[in-house]
Design a protein around this motif. Sequence first.
Motif, PDB file in Angstrom:
ATOM      1  N   UNK A   2      35.091  17.267  -7.952  1.00  0.00           N
ATOM      2  CA  UNK A   2      35.789  15.994  -7.925  1.00  0.00           C
ATOM      3  C   UNK A   2      37.095  16.178  -7.182  1.00  0.00           C
ATOM      4  N   UNK A   3      37.390  15.287  -6.278  1.00  0.00           N
ATOM      5  CA  UNK A   3      38.604  15.389  -5.488  1.00  0.00           C
ATOM      6  C   UNK A   3      39.805  14.816  -6.217  1.00  0.00           C
ATOM      7  N   UNK A  20      35.370   4.277   6.496  1.00  0.00           N
ATOM      8  CA  UNK A  20      36.646   4.373   5.769  1.00  0.00           C
ATOM      9  C   UNK A  20      37.715   4.871   6.733  1.00  0.00           C
ATOM     10  N   UNK A  21      38.861   4.176   6.725  1.00  0.00           N
ATOM     11  CA  UNK A  21      39.975   4.600   7.576  1.00  0.00           C
ATOM     12  C   UNK A  21      41.254   4.832   6.778  1.00  0.00           C
ATOM     13  N   UNK A  22      41.270   4.438   5.501  1.00  0.00           N
ATOM     14  CA  UNK A  22      42.447   4.663   4.662  1.00  0.00           C
ATOM     15  C   UNK A  22      42.033   4.616   3.200  1.00  0.00           C
ATOM     16  N   UNK A  35      36.255   2.163  -4.899  1.00  0.00           N
ATOM     17  CA  UNK A  35      35.167   3.146  -4.864  1.00  0.00           C
ATOM     18  C   UNK A  35      35.416   4.153  -5.980  1.00  0.00           C
ATOM     19  N   UNK A  36      34.329   4.698  -6.507  1.00  0.00           N
ATOM     20  CA  UNK A  36      34.459   5.744  -7.507  1.00  0.00           C
ATOM     21  C   UNK A  36      35.042   6.983  -6.856  1.00  0.00           C
ATOM     22  N   UNK A  37      35.838   7.734  -7.621  1.00  0.00           N
ATOM     23  CA  UNK A  37      36.468   8.921  -7.042  1.00  0.00           C
ATOM     24  C   UNK A  37      35.468  10.030  -6.741  1.00  0.00           C
ATOM     25  N   UNK A  38      34.229   9.894  -7.205  1.00  0.00           N
ATOM     26  CA  UNK A  38      33.208  10.900  -6.873  1.00  0.00           C
ATOM     27  C   UNK A  38      32.227  10.398  -5.814  1.00  0.00           C
ATOM     28  N   UNK A  39      32.598   9.335  -5.122  1.00  0.00           N
ATOM     29  CA  UNK A  39      31.762   8.772  -4.059  1.00  0.00           C
ATOM     30  C   UNK A  39      31.560   9.776  -2.929  1.00  0.00           C
ATOM     31  N   UNK A  40      30.315   9.967  -2.514  1.00  0.00           N
ATOM     32  CA  UNK A  40      30.036  10.900  -1.413  1.00  0.00           C
ATOM     33  C   UNK A  40      30.698  10.430  -0.121  1.00  0.00           C
ATOM     34  N   UNK A  42      33.535   8.870   0.113  1.00  0.00           N
ATOM     35  CA  UNK A  42      34.946   9.229  -0.012  1.00  0.00           C
ATOM     36  C   UNK A  42      35.136  10.723   0.243  1.00  0.00           C
ATOM     37  N   UNK A  43      34.252  11.551  -0.295  1.00  0.00           N
ATOM     38  CA  UNK A  43      34.329  12.997  -0.072  1.00  0.00           C
ATOM     39  C   UNK A  43      34.218  13.320   1.418  1.00  0.00           C
ATOM     40  N   UNK A  44      33.287  12.673   2.102  1.00  0.00           N
ATOM     41  CA  UNK A  44      33.123  12.927   3.537  1.00  0.00           C
ATOM     42  C   UNK A  44      34.379  12.542   4.313  1.00  0.00           C
ATOM     43  N   UNK A  45      34.977  11.417   3.942  1.00  0.00           N
ATOM     44  CA  UNK A  45      36.204  10.985   4.615  1.00  0.00           C
ATOM     45  C   UNK A  45      37.313  12.015   4.401  1.00  0.00           C
ATOM     46  N   UNK A  46      37.490  12.461   3.163  1.00  0.00           N
ATOM     47  CA  UNK A  46      38.539  13.435   2.873  1.00  0.00           C
ATOM     48  C   UNK A  46      38.270  14.767   3.568  1.00  0.00           C
TER      49      UNK A  46
END
Length: 118
Positions: A2-3, A20-22, A35-40, A42-46
């Motif tokens: 989890x990030x 995602x840009x921000x 979005x859920x903090x465990x979204x794939x 979101x992980x890819x963006x980070x």
Amino acid sequence: MRLVDSGYSMYIKRNQDGAIIAISQIAAEDVSEFVNDDSSELHLYLQSLKPSQMATLEQSDQAMARVLEDVINLLVDQGTIRFTDLPEAAQTKLLSRRELRGQRQGMNLLDDGDDLKI
């Protein structure tokens, strides 16, 4: 992995293509999609924000963890050390990884490289 600690809300802003840009922990007019903090996604963006050297180092760390695990198993198998000589936290982690690998091998989806001749 989890990030962000669970319980945090994550809000995103997308570009015209839907990428995602921000991100923000606070909803704002232009950053309002939850979005859920465990979204794939979101992980890819980070992950994309990390410098390539950092990503390479993280991959190397994962590989070295596996090498260390194999060395410990070899030393235990040869009787050089006893498993119980290891700190309790290390024993717990190694047993957990052994169990997870056993489950993964049962699924037979991915090769873990154990059959490599070195």
